[in-house]
Design a protein around this motif. Sequence first.
Motif, PDB file in Angstrom:
ATOM      1  N   ASP A 122      -7.876  -6.572  10.447  1.00 37.83           N
ATOM      2  CA  ASP A 122      -8.598  -5.388  10.913  1.00 37.83           C
ATOM      3  C   ASP A 122      -8.431  -4.229   9.930  1.00 37.83           C
ATOM      4  OD1 ASP A 122      -9.689  -6.551  13.135  1.00 37.83           O
ATOM      5  OD2 ASP A 122      -8.246  -5.711  14.556  1.00 37.83           O
ATOM      6  N   ALA A 123      -7.256  -4.139   9.309  1.00 39.50           N
ATOM      7  CA  ALA A 123      -7.054  -3.106   8.287  1.00 39.50           C
ATOM      8  C   ALA A 123      -7.982  -3.329   7.106  1.00 39.50           C
ATOM      9  CB  ALA A 123      -5.592  -3.104   7.825  1.00 39.50           C
ATOM     10  N   LEU A 124      -8.082  -4.580   6.643  1.00 45.65           N
ATOM     11  CA  LEU A 124      -8.964  -4.883   5.515  1.00 45.65           C
ATOM     12  C   LEU A 124     -10.418  -4.601   5.875  1.00 45.65           C
ATOM     13  CD1 LEU A 124      -7.318  -8.209   4.286  1.00 45.65           C
ATOM     14  CD2 LEU A 124      -7.324  -6.014   3.092  1.00 45.65           C
ATOM     15  N   ARG A 125     -10.823  -4.966   7.084  1.00 45.35           N
ATOM     16  CA  ARG A 125     -12.207  -4.691   7.516  1.00 45.35           C
ATOM     17  C   ARG A 125     -12.481  -3.188   7.534  1.00 45.35           C
ATOM     18  NH1 ARG A 125     -10.702  -8.436  11.687  1.00 45.35           N
ATOM     19  NH2 ARG A 125     -11.587 -10.509  11.314  1.00 45.35           N
ATOM     20  N   THR A 126     -11.519  -2.419   8.009  1.00 40.67           N
ATOM     21  CA  THR A 126     -11.714  -0.976   8.112  1.00 40.67           C
ATOM     22  C   THR A 126     -11.802  -0.345   6.729  1.00 40.67           C
ATOM     23  OG1 THR A 126     -10.512  -0.954  10.207  1.00 40.67           O
ATOM     24  CG2 THR A 126     -10.778   1.154   9.078  1.00 40.67           C
ATOM     25  N   PHE A 127     -10.913  -0.718   5.828  1.00 42.48           N
ATOM     26  CA  PHE A 127     -10.986  -0.187   4.464  1.00 42.48           C
ATOM     27  C   PHE A 127     -12.318  -0.560   3.804  1.00 42.48           C
ATOM     28  CE2 PHE A 127      -6.161  -0.089   4.309  1.00 42.48           C
ATOM     29  CZ  PHE A 127      -6.078   1.294   4.191  1.00 42.48           C
ATOM     30  N   ALA A 128     -12.812  -1.777   4.069  1.00 35.96           N
ATOM     31  CA  ALA A 128     -14.061  -2.224   3.457  1.00 35.96           C
ATOM     32  C   ALA A 128     -15.270  -1.494   4.020  1.00 35.96           C
ATOM     33  CB  ALA A 128     -14.230  -3.730   3.660  1.00 35.96           C
ATOM     34  N   ALA A 129     -15.170  -1.037   5.270  1.00 37.48           N
ATOM     35  CA  ALA A 129     -16.331  -0.441   5.932  1.00 37.48           C
ATOM     36  C   ALA A 129     -16.524   1.034   5.612  1.00 37.48           C
ATOM     37  CB  ALA A 129     -16.207  -0.624   7.443  1.00 37.48           C
ATOM     38  N   ILE A 130     -15.452   1.735   5.229  1.00 35.57           N
ATOM     39  CA  ILE A 130     -15.604   3.160   4.942  1.00 35.57           C
ATOM     40  C   ILE A 130     -16.262   3.359   3.576  1.00 35.57           C
ATOM     41  CG2 ILE A 130     -13.648   3.780   6.406  1.00 35.57           C
ATOM     42  CD1 ILE A 130     -11.939   4.099   3.932  1.00 35.57           C
ATOM     43  N   ASP A 131     -16.781   4.554   3.362  1.00 40.18           N
ATOM     44  CA  ASP A 131     -17.444   4.844   2.090  1.00 40.18           C
ATOM     45  C   ASP A 131     -16.456   5.022   0.945  1.00 40.18           C
ATOM     46  OD1 ASP A 131     -19.986   4.714   3.129  1.00 40.18           O
ATOM     47  OD2 ASP A 131     -20.196   6.877   3.414  1.00 40.18           O
ATOM     48  N   ALA A 132     -15.259   5.508   1.245  1.00 35.27           N
ATOM     49  CA  ALA A 132     -14.301   5.841   0.207  1.00 35.27           C
ATOM     50  C   ALA A 132     -13.880   4.611  -0.588  1.00 35.27           C
ATOM     51  CB  ALA A 132     -13.068   6.493   0.830  1.00 35.27           C
ATOM     52  N   PRO A 133     -13.998   4.646  -1.909  1.00 35.09           N
ATOM     53  CA  PRO A 133     -13.524   3.530  -2.734  1.00 35.09           C
ATOM     54  C   PRO A 133     -12.003   3.491  -2.765  1.00 35.09           C
ATOM     55  CG  PRO A 133     -14.275   5.320  -4.131  1.00 35.09           C
ATOM     56  CD  PRO A 133     -14.595   5.727  -2.723  1.00 35.09           C
ATOM     57  N   MET A 134     -11.467   2.300  -3.015  1.00 38.54           N
ATOM     58  CA  MET A 134     -10.012   2.119  -3.044  1.00 38.54           C
ATOM     59  C   MET A 134      -9.554   1.702  -4.434  1.00 38.54           C
ATOM     60  SD  MET A 134      -7.552  -0.583  -0.991  1.00 38.54           S
ATOM     61  CE  MET A 134      -7.739   0.169   0.625  1.00 38.54           C
ATOM     62  N   VAL A 135      -8.448   2.284  -4.875  1.00 37.71           N
ATOM     63  CA  VAL A 135      -7.766   1.902  -6.101  1.00 37.71           C
ATOM     64  C   VAL A 135      -6.407   1.338  -5.707  1.00 37.71           C
ATOM     65  CG1 VAL A 135      -6.784   2.707  -8.283  1.00 37.71           C
ATOM     66  CG2 VAL A 135      -8.928   3.701  -7.427  1.00 37.71           C
ATOM     67  N   ALA A 136      -6.035   0.182  -6.259  1.00 40.01           N
ATOM     68  CA  ALA A 136      -4.710  -0.390  -6.027  1.00 40.01           C
ATOM     69  C   ALA A 136      -3.941  -0.419  -7.334  1.00 40.01           C
ATOM     70  CB  ALA A 136      -4.810  -1.789  -5.443  1.00 40.01           C
ATOM     71  N   ALA A 137      -2.678  -0.035  -7.275  1.00 41.39           N
ATOM     72  CA  ALA A 137      -1.783  -0.118  -8.431  1.00 41.39           C
ATOM     73  C   ALA A 137      -0.703  -1.127  -8.087  1.00 41.39           C
ATOM     74  CB  ALA A 137      -1.169   1.240  -8.739  1.00 41.39           C
ATOM     75  N   VAL A 138      -0.614  -2.224  -8.854  1.00 39.29           N
ATOM     76  CA  VAL A 138       0.313  -3.296  -8.502  1.00 39.29           C
ATOM     77  C   VAL A 138       1.290  -3.559  -9.639  1.00 39.29           C
ATOM     78  CG1 VAL A 138      -1.446  -4.302  -7.015  1.00 39.29           C
ATOM     79  CG2 VAL A 138      -1.160  -5.196  -9.313  1.00 39.29           C
ATOM     80  N   GLN A 139       2.518  -3.886  -9.252  1.00 44.50           N
ATOM     81  CA  GLN A 139       3.575  -4.143 -10.217  1.00 44.50           C
ATOM     82  C   GLN A 139       4.452  -5.270  -9.694  1.00 44.50           C
ATOM     83  OE1 GLN A 139       3.605  -1.580  -8.121  1.00 44.50           O
ATOM     84  NE2 GLN A 139       5.536  -1.871  -7.035  1.00 44.50           N
ATOM     85  N   GLY A 140       5.197  -5.884 -10.610  1.00 48.76           N
ATOM     86  CA  GLY A 140       6.130  -6.912 -10.194  1.00 48.76           C
ATOM     87  C   GLY A 140       5.441  -8.095  -9.540  1.00 48.76           C
ATOM     88  N   ALA A 141       6.079  -8.642  -8.509  1.00 49.66           N
ATOM     89  CA  ALA A 141       5.547  -9.822  -7.831  1.00 49.66           C
ATOM     90  C   ALA A 141       4.404  -9.448  -6.894  1.00 49.66           C
ATOM     91  CB  ALA A 141       6.658 -10.507  -7.052  1.00 49.66           C
ATOM     92  N   VAL A 142       3.314 -10.179  -7.020  1.00 52.33           N
ATOM     93  CA  VAL A 142       2.168 -10.046  -6.121  1.00 52.33           C
ATOM     94  C   VAL A 142       1.877 -11.460  -5.616  1.00 52.33           C
ATOM     95  CG1 VAL A 142      -0.181  -9.198  -5.837  1.00 52.33           C
ATOM     96  CG2 VAL A 142       1.293  -8.181  -7.580  1.00 52.33           C
ATOM     97  N   ALA A 143       2.159 -11.713  -4.355  1.00 60.14           N
ATOM     98  CA  ALA A 143       2.056 -13.073  -3.845  1.00 60.14           C
ATOM     99  C   ALA A 143       1.426 -13.087  -2.463  1.00 60.14           C
ATOM    100  CB  ALA A 143       3.445 -13.723  -3.778  1.00 60.14           C
ATOM    101  N   GLY A 144       0.829 -14.235  -2.119  1.00 57.31           N
ATOM    102  CA  GLY A 144       0.286 -14.418  -0.784  1.00 57.31           C
ATOM    103  C   GLY A 144      -0.641 -13.302  -0.377  1.00 57.31           C
ATOM    104  N   ALA A 145      -0.372 -12.729   0.792  1.00 59.21           N
ATOM    105  CA  ALA A 145      -1.210 -11.642   1.295  1.00 59.21           C
ATOM    106  C   ALA A 145      -1.202 -10.431   0.376  1.00 59.21           C
ATOM    107  CB  ALA A 145      -0.755 -11.240   2.695  1.00 59.21           C
TER     108      ALA A 145
END
Length: 264
Positions: free
Chosen positions: A88-111
């Motif tokens: 539901d969080a992913l659906r909500t972020f996808a539905a709003i107009d505001a674009p999203m930026v993600a900054a990732v470091q280290g281990a990124v796994a699974g979800a």
Amino acid sequence: MRVAVDILDGGLAHVTLRRGEAGNAIDLEMARGLLDAARTCERESVRAVLLTGEGRSFCVGGDLREFSALSGEALEKHLIAVTDALHDALRTFAAIDAPMVAAVQGAVAGAGIGLAVAADVTLAAENASFTAAYTGIGYSPDAGVSWFLPRLVGPKRALDLLLTNRRIAAAEAAAMGLVSRVAAPDQLAAEARQTAEALRRGPTTAFGATRRLVAAGLTADLGGHLDREARALATTAASDAGREGVTAFLGKRPPDFTRISARP
């Protein structure tokens, strides 16, 4: 509090995963925290979202310690509760107009991969590494991973990552289209913030229309999609942001979209 959301001046929402000591592993509390954060962004009509994770790793996936304490029907019910909130969080972020930026470091796994690639712009530190991990423990994917990966890297590469669980470095992730670009570890935060700030100053409603067009275009027929493009263009051109953009262009000045509400 597993997830913090700070609405900064000008409408930039900074959403932070705050279980750094546990690799930001997603338990039920964090999944619900992400949903609350997404709903806050929706309610506040923010202009852009910056998603980060505290500590050495962005997100190592689900909290296996929490899951291992349960079994049978209790485990199934618990995982459904976790994924219901997370999805539901992913659906909500996808539905709003505001674009999203993600900054990732280290281990990124699974979800964690799902959260990273759900962003419109994903910046990875040079020390980031990615592994699907699910089938390695006898699980199948969640967090949209089986939806995003084939669209980003193609079905063959997606199955390679999902079935073999091979770990890939940030450079390979960028080369195959899993992330947008790579940054030096000490520059990641600044570059991500700069990108999010640039989007915050942009035409939010046009960003929203563009996000929806790109998502729909992945499965639409050309004729129907051209109709959707025409309608979206007419709507955005007639909006306050559209009028400001054209007026600024003809007047040879930078547009000021920030004085226009993010609400359509």
